[in-house]
Design an enzyme around this catalytic site. Structure first.
Site, short mmCIF file in Angstrom:
data_model
loop_
_atom_site.label_atom_id
_atom_site.label_comp_id
_atom_site.label_asym_id
_atom_site.label_seq_id
_atom_site.Cartn_x
_atom_site.Cartn_y
_atom_site.Cartn_z
CG ASP A 182 -4.71 6.77 5.91
OD1 ASP A 182 -4.96 5.55 5.82
OD2 ASP A 182 -4.08 7.39 5.03
CG ASN A 190 -3.70 2.33 -3.26
OD1 ASN A 190 -4.49 2.52 -4.18
ND2 ASN A 190 -2.50 2.86 -3.26
CG ASN A 197 -0.92 -0.72 -2.05
OD1 ASN A 197 -1.25 0.11 -1.20
ND2 ASN A 197 -0.07 -0.45 -3.01
CG HIS A 208 -1.09 4.80 4.55
ND1 HIS A 208 -2.33 5.29 4.21
CD2 HIS A 208 -0.70 4.03 3.49
CE1 HIS A 208 -2.67 4.84 3.02
NE2 HIS A 208 -1.71 4.07 2.56
#
Length: 197
Positions: A103, A124, A78, A26
């Site tokens: 990613d 997100n 997020n 991520h």
């Protein structure tokens, strides 16, 4: 030259802050941002928008170079939209000169896709940016592949790259940084023709 051609680009590498996340799939956006900062010979500094930023230029010295702000939002993935929007306002960057590096599950490890606009595909970080700015920004999508078996997506992206992947990771991060520079200097079509795999 008008501000529309001389104003900066904003490159937002997406990831999660803190050493525990540094090697995660991520966090590949942070890895690309770090490499771009290194190429500019500059160190990240804290910005009031809850981001780490580097200001510099890419491209050949002289009129062909472009001003770039490279940023790493420090709010966790997020909530990336807040810092990216704050930086866009602070540096007066229009949405079409913003690049999110992130990613991407739906393409194979190391493959790249450069695009303008589109959906968030369940990501997100993109969801947060799109909620704040709309979808008209550029993306450099870095393939991490799908999780094996029944592994939940969240577990997969918050794991470090595997040992086989790590052998090639530096090469692919380098290529993604090249794609960002090509997008800024030569435009979307050239970047897509050269780097989309």
């Amino acid at each position: 030259m008008s501000e529309s051609t001389t104003g900066p680009w904003l490159v937002a590498g997406l990831g999660n802050p803190g050493p525990g996340y540094a090697g995660n799939r991520h966090n590949v956006g942070f890895m690309v941002a770090d490499l771009l900062a290194g190429r500019m010979g500059a160190a990240f500094k804290a910005h009031r928008t809850r981001a780490q930023v580097v200001e510099g230029r890419i491209g050949p010295p002289g009129p062909g170079s472009r001003r770039v702000v490279v940023a790493k939002p420090m709010t966790y993935m997020n909530l990336s939209g807040g810092p990216v929007t704050g930086l866009a306002d602070f540096y007066k960057v229009p949405v079409e000169r913003i690049i999110a590096v992130h990613d991407e599950l739906d393409i194979d490890f190391g493959a790249l896709r450069v695009k303008l606009g589109g959906g968030d595909n369940g990501h997100n970080g993109l969801k947060s940016i799109t909620k704040s700015l709309g979808s008209g920004y550029h993306r450099v999508r870095f393939g991490v592949g799908r999780p094996p078996g029944r592994m939940p997506v969240a577990d997969f992206v918050l794991k470090d790259f595997g040992s086989t992947e790590r052998k090639e990771l530096d090469y692919f991060v380098d290529r993604a940084a090249d794609a960002v520079e090509c997008l800024v200097l030569d435009g979307l079509a050239r970047a897509q023709n050269t780097y989309n795999t």
